[in-house]
Design an enzyme around this catalytic site. Structure first.
Site, short mmCIF file in Angstrom:
data_model
loop_
_atom_site.label_atom_id
_atom_site.label_comp_id
_atom_site.label_asym_id
_atom_site.label_seq_id
_atom_site.Cartn_x
_atom_site.Cartn_y
_atom_site.Cartn_z
N GLY A 217 0.80 -1.20 0.00
CA GLY A 217 0.00 0.00 0.00
C GLY A 217 0.84 1.26 0.00
CD GLU A 259 -1.37 9.34 -17.37
OE1 GLU A 259 -2.27 10.21 -17.24
OE2 GLU A 259 -1.59 8.13 -17.39
CG LEU A 260 -0.67 13.41 -12.00
CD1 LEU A 260 -0.44 14.73 -11.28
CD2 LEU A 260 -0.36 12.23 -11.10
N GLY A 261 -4.71 12.74 -13.35
CA GLY A 261 -6.11 12.67 -13.75
C GLY A 261 -6.45 13.52 -14.95
CB CYS A 293 -6.10 9.26 -16.78
SG CYS A 293 -4.98 8.49 -17.97
CD GLU A 387 -9.81 11.67 -13.20
OE1 GLU A 387 -9.31 11.07 -14.16
OE2 GLU A 387 -9.17 11.97 -12.17
CG PHE A 389 -11.37 7.08 -12.59
CD1 PHE A 389 -10.61 7.89 -13.41
CD2 PHE A 389 -10.88 5.83 -12.27
CE1 PHE A 389 -9.39 7.46 -13.91
CE2 PHE A 389 -9.66 5.37 -12.77
CZ PHE A 389 -8.92 6.20 -13.59
#
Length: 487
Positions: A217, A259-261, A293, A387, A389
């Site tokens: 985690g 590399e994000l949302g 994404c 976002e 998702f």
């Protein structure tokens, strides 16, 4: 037969309850279960890497990397070619893991496998590219060189939504350019994004100590970021988590690729082919339950065609069956977790309470959320700002091309977009004004290509790019040398 029964690949007897670090071994962090989101069934157990495991892996990777960097580039490329052959040989078993562990339908598994093979081939090609240049000297008797050298050890923190593909697209170029890798797969997909990757490269003959797969985690991820042997972090995930990674990596002056949302728009102009645009819109918002994404989080449609477009989108949504992804005819499986299902539900419900209207879907059954079309979406609603998702298509009307650009750019994100028009030149004019790292004309928003520089702007990333020749810049650094006198 379950995915861990005898005779399946990878052989569970080798890796159950273990991590891959100098071979398969017991970790100091115990074990974690791997559960199937569609059924709740326990599929397997993997080891959890404790900070001590990460420290041991980092030191071992640093030692192995020095010898690896000295091997011929074509020798490193051949390892990637062999890994691609192993991937082809075991595609059926790997597809089963992707389907059962991530909740994607078999076609999604096939896509990941094909894209990972393409990434391996593309990365192998980096070995043949020029690695440096001869510079103009500052004195007649001087020779001046500049060339790229490996960074050392690269830490890859991987997401759950494309676990195999995202692991391979980072570690393949890193390895072929002479680096070692610490890979931390997401806790939801530690097999398809970790164990499978380890076995691919183990069977491909990658020398020991160069790849370590360290499930766990946030504590495991923090240890990877903080490890003094790690020179670079590749992180794919939420913007919030990416900021935390960047802050922690900054203390060690590490290179970071984030590399994000995204809150991506499909823009439909009044001269667009409506059926084609709606098909692209449905694919962009509903494929893999919208858990990407690059999914379309906004459908910006000219007011003159918003009604036929919305009706076409509803027809697309109504044709998509939701259920266990292993069942014939199912198009959407479960979302990854109860937490994610509740988030999608909250965003839709709060938007409806503020005046939006659900035209299709909108009610979940456990982790199964149907393809949902929402109109009358205002710019203050969660369906517009957040976002999602999830498989939700918010529809927003506009009157002019300039207004469409202004609405699309009304976000901190800047990942991808699509523009639909009967005129390519008109679509291009709109596309050039969008603040996104990627844009596609008369196509889906969700695209990936091994030879393309993938990445975003703003809250979608730090400007880094993965893919194609951009990998040379990401996974190496320049060294300059001068020689005074004859060579």
């Amino acid at each position: 037969m379950t995915v861990t029964d005898e005779g399946t690949w990878p052989d569970a007897a080798e890796w159950t309850g273990k991590i891959y670090s100098g071979g398969w071994r017991q970790s100091e962090g115990g074990v974690q279960p791997v559960n199937e989101p569609a059924t709740g069934e326990r599929l397997a157990e993997v080891g959890v890497a404790a900070p001590a495991d990460v420290a041991r892996a980092g030191a071992q990777a640093a030692r192995a990397q020095r010898a690896w960097a000295g091997t011929a580039p074509q020798e490193r490329a051949e390892v990637l070619h062999r890994a691609a052959r192993v991937l082809r040989d075991h595609r059926g078993a790997i597809r089963e893991w992707i389907v059962r562990e991530s909740g994607g339908v078999p076609a999604k598994g096939d896509y990941e496998i094909a894209a990972a093979i393409a990434q391996l081939a593309q990365a192998a090609g980096l070995a043949s590219l020029p690695r440096g240049e001869i510079l103009s000297p500052s004195a007649p008797a001087e020779t001046s060189y500049a060339w790229r050298v490996p960074l050392g050890v690269v830490g890859v923190i991987n997401p759950w939504n494309a676990p195999l593909l995202f692991a391979v697209r980072a570690l393949a170029p890193a390895l072929v350019l002479g680096n070692a890798v610490l890979l931390k797969p997401d806790p939801h997909t530690p097999v398809s994004g970790g164990v499978v990757v380890a076995r691919l490269f183990e069977e491909a003959g990658l020398p020991g100590g160069l790849l370590h797969v360290l499930p766990g985690g946030s504590g495991t991820g923090e240890a990877v970021v903080a490890d003094p042997h790690v020179a670079m972090i590749v992180f794919t995930g939420s913007t919030e988590a990416g900021r935390a990674v960047a802050r922690a990596a900054g203390d060690g002056l590490k290179r970071v690729a984030l590399e994000l949302g995204g809150k991506n728009s499909i823009v439909v102009l009044d001269d667009a082919d409506i059926d084609s645009a709606a098909a692209a819109g449905a694919m962009s918002s509903f494929a893999y339950q919208g858990q990407a994404c690059v999914a379309a989080g906004r459908h910006l449609v000219h007011a003159d065609v918003v009604e036929p477009y919305t009706q076409a989108l509803i027809r697309q949504a109504d044709e998509l069956r939701v259920g266990d992804p292993r069942e014939e005819g199912v198009a959407l499986g479960p979302v990854i977790s109860e937490r994610q299902a509740a988030r999608i539900e909250r965003i839709v419900d709060e938007s409806v309470a503020a005046g939006a209207r659900v035209l299709a879907g909108g009610r979940r059954d456990g982790l199964f959320y149907p393809p949902t079309v929402v109109d009358r979406v205002e710019r203050t609603m969660p369906a517009f700002t957040e976002e999602i998702f999830g498989p939700v298509a918010p529809v927003v009307a506009f009157r002019t091309d300039d207004e469409a650009v202004e609405i699309a750019n009304d976000t901190a994100y800047g990942l991808t977009a699509a523009v639909h028009s009967g005129s390519t030149s008109r679509a291009a004019v709109v596309a050039e004004q969008l603040r996104t790292g990627m844009v596609h004309l008369n196509d889906v928003s969700a695209k990936n290509a091994a030879n393309a520089p993938f990445g975003g702007m703003g809250a979608s990333g730090n400007g880094s790019r993965i893919g194609g020749t951009a990998d040379l810049e990401q996974f190496t650094q320049w060294r300059w040398m001068t020689v005074l006198g004859s060579v």
